[in-house]
Design a protein around this motif. Structure first.
Motif, PDB file in Angstrom:
ATOM      1  N   PHE A 103       1.096  -1.623  -0.277  1.00  0.00           N
ATOM      2  CA  PHE A 103       0.133  -0.374  -0.343  1.00  0.00           C
ATOM      3  C   PHE A 103       0.553   1.234   0.264  1.00  0.00           C
ATOM      4  O   PHE A 103       0.569   1.903  -0.862  1.00  0.00           O
ATOM      5  N   TYR A 112      -7.051   5.633  -3.336  1.00  0.00           N
ATOM      6  CA  TYR A 112      -5.244   5.827  -2.082  1.00  0.00           C
ATOM      7  C   TYR A 112      -5.531   6.305  -1.886  1.00  0.00           C
ATOM      8  O   TYR A 112      -5.138   7.131  -0.620  1.00  0.00           O
ATOM      9  N   ALA A 166       2.202   2.210  -3.383  1.00  0.00           N
ATOM     10  CA  ALA A 166       1.654   2.787  -4.223  1.00  0.00           C
ATOM     11  C   ALA A 166       1.765   4.391  -4.091  1.00  0.00           C
ATOM     12  O   ALA A 166       1.537   4.404  -4.992  1.00  0.00           O
ATOM     13  N   ARG A 169      -6.364   2.826  -8.380  1.00  0.00           N
ATOM     14  CA  ARG A 169      -8.268   3.712  -8.078  1.00  0.00           C
ATOM     15  C   ARG A 169      -7.322   5.025  -7.687  1.00  0.00           C
ATOM     16  O   ARG A 169      -7.499   4.855  -6.216  1.00  0.00           O
TER      17      ARG A 169
END
Ligand SMILES: Nc1ncnc2c1ncn2[C@@H]1O[C@H](COP(=O)(O)OP(=O)(O)OP(=O)(O)O)[C@@H](O)[C@H]1O
Ligand SMILES: [Mg+2]
Lengths: 323, 250
Positions: free
Chosen positions: A183, A207, A186, A203
């Motif tokens: 995460f 996020y 990203a 998306r």
């Protein structure tokens, strides 16, 4: 990358060791400064985590204020236990950021900055006039968390500053872990190139919303700790200066480095104190010092260290590959 | 089976009609080259296919399903992947990290906020595989921004491949490359799996004639002609309108 993590880790450990040593031997007044720096440190971490996905907020004091006002309101006005109020403050900060983020994140860049700034100013105007919280005069008598069950009296300045350091260190560690997770990677990719993340099926909006919500929770945590520290609440907490201070501390320490924020917070708090008690027109001096740091180290103190060590030891496999 | 199709697709920027009622169908497993002069609307057509732009009218169908209203992110998630005419990478990440991120996004693993990215062994394996596929194994740990332009171009294609798409759109993968780099890229795209439906925008006629089994000529936003390479080569109208000055290369 790996060596960068090492440098940041070492900087964090050094800062923590310094803080704990200082806290062990400091007198009453220095304890107050240490606690102030640690709480500002938590606040910078909240801002820097948001910056991981490429968003900069100029109204972060608004989220700090949500935590501060919720904690004060629930303890002083509603008589609820501080532990419950603390949890509610954190949840409230997350919720506020989520709701704001729902529409502020859709459009990014300058729009996000303007919306966060405008909303924080509206919040300021609201609490400035609010009767329940004593408006501009502010409100005292805010209790601290009761940790007597584990034998800690947070009303003791030394115990409180130690607790503040521990919370700041825990938040730092948590964010380090999150940033190293898929995460977190990203979010970092979104900062570098949101369009490509979108083209790869990520998306971006969701996020960023998740990052802003988490950031709101942490800002509110800082706010709830701040009013416990000073035992006092006033609209000044939500003022533009507070948003500016946290941004300055983060940039001085190194935006996007996590550990830089608390370091910058320590620099800011102690410098402010040293200058304000010894120098006339101290704000002018402070400005000059920061202008100098910004020129000498555009990526902050930690950014400077990272560049310095990266130059001294280029990572393996990064040599002479260009045909 | 038709993998991707557009029906009467129209797009204008203000007064400029960049896509004028383009209807094309791409068979599954086919390799189509989209050619045409600069400004013909080739990239715009890709943007409409991939969902980066919404058409003014018309429809885009993926395997028979109307995807006109889906954005680029949604289309990427259901199998349409593209590379860009201008490099569109994560400059601070290494090749390995660039590809691992793409693989993790595809596998839906980027919502995990515990445990480090490094721990995703399957993702790391896939990233290394894609790197090998495009010949980037030697520079796995080089940051994208520190690589040669040609390697960056390879990574650009590799990111699109990492999504394991069913339809791959390549926008001038060899643009700006040296002859050696072009040869490398030519080999790379030649080795792509046959099952993949590929549409490529390319100016290098050698590559087009070698690679494509179908050629579409776009001119001022309209399909000027289409057909097998030999037919396009022989086409009078194409020779006149498009290959006029460059026709010598054919
Ligand atoms: N977002 C936009 N806004 C306005 N005009 C645009 C936009 N995108 C493209 N155009 C115009 O549309 C026309 C077609 O552009 P496009 O990029 O699709 O051409 P192309 O065939 O890919 O050309 P090239 O071979 O140079 O890449 C050009 O005249 C361009 O200026
Ligand atoms: Mg183009």
């Amino acid at each position: 990358m790996a060596s960068g993590n090492l440098v940041r880790g070492l900087a964090g450990v050094a800062l923590l060791a310094g803080a704990l040593t200082g806290q062990r031997f400091a007198g009453f007044f220095a304890q107050e400064l240490i606690a102030e720096a640690a709480i500002l440190g938590i606040f910078t971490l909240s801002l820097d985590f948001l910056a991981t996905c490429g968003l900069v907020s100029l109204g972060h004091a608004g989220l700090l204020g949500v935590g501060a006002y919720l904690f004060a309101g629930l303890t002083v006005l509603s008589g609820l236990p501080p532990a419950f109020a603390l949890a509610a403050a954190i949840a409230g900060g997350a919720l506020a950021a989520f709701v704001v983020g729902l529409f502020a994140i859709r459009a990014q860049g300058a729009f996000f900055i303007m919306v966060t700034l405008a909303l924080a100013e509206m919040f300021y105007a609201f609490v400035f006039r609010n009767r329940a919280f004593n408006g501009a005069d502010g409100m005292g008598g805010i209790p601290r968390l009761d940790l007597s069950r584990i034998g800690v009296d947070l009303n003791d300045p030394q115990a409180f500053s130690l607790a503040a350091i521990c919370v700041c260190a825990a938040v730092w560690l948590l964010l380090e872990l999150v940033c190293a997770s898929p995460f977190g990677r990203a979010l970092d990719a979104i900062r570098q190139n949101p369009h490509r993340v979108a083209a790869l099926g990520g998306r971006v909006y969701l996020y960023r919303l998740a990052a802003f919500t988490s950031s709101g929770a942490l800002a509110a945590l800082a706010g709830a700790l701040k009013v416990q520290h000073t035992n006092f609440l006033s609209p000044d907490l939500v003022s533009w200066f507070v948003s500016g201070d946290v941004l300055i501390a983060t940039v001085i320490g190194g935006l996007g480095t996590l550990v830089g924020g608390p370091l910058g917070a320590a620099i800011l708090v102690f410098l402010k104190d040293a200058l304000s008690s010894n120098v006339g027109h101290w704000y002018l001096f402070l400005g000059a010092v920061f202008a100098f740091v910004a020129l000498a180290m555009p990526r902050g103190v930690v950014g400077f260290l990272l560049a310095f060590f990266a130059r001294r030891s280029p990572p393996a496999g990064n040599t002479g590959d260009a045909p | 089976m038709i993998a991707l199709e557009t029906r009467a697709l129209v797009k204008s920027f203000g007064a400029i009609a960049v896509t004028q009622s383009v209807s094309l169908a791409f068979e599954a497993g086919s390799r189509t080259a989209l050619i045409g002069p600069n400004g013909a609307g080739k990239t715009t057509y890709f943007n409409l296919l991939a969902g980066n732009l919404r058409p003014d009218s018309g429809a885009v169908l993926l395997e028979g399903r109307d995807v006109t209203k889906l954005d680029a992110t949604s289309r990427a998630r259901i199998g349409v992947s593209r590379s860009f005419q201008r490099n569109n990478l994560f400059p601070e990440l290494t090749v390995r990290e660039n590809l691992a991120l793409a693989c993790a996004l595809r596998a839906g693993k980027t919502t995990r906020f515990w445990r480090p990215m490094r721990g995703l062994k399957d993702v790391a394996g896939e990233a290394a595989e894609v790197a090998a596929q495009v010949g980037l194994t030697d520079v796995l740990d080089t940051p994208a921004r520190a690589m040669s332009y040609g390697s960056q171009r390879q990574l650009e294609v590799a990111l699109a491949l990492a999504l394991k798409p069913r339809v791959l759109l390549l926008d001038e993968p060899t643009s700006g490359m040296s002859p050696q780099e072009t040869a490398l890229m030519r080999g790379l795209i030649g080795r792509l799996p046959r099952a993949l439906t590929i549409v490529i925008i390319e100016h290098d006629m050698d590559i087009v004639l070698d690679f494509a089994d179908h050629i579409v000529v776009l001119d001022y936003g309209k399909v000027l002609d289409q057909g097998a390479p030999a037919a396009i080569r022989a086409s009078q109208v194409v020779r006149e309108r498009y290959l006029g000055e460059g026709g010598a290369r054919l």
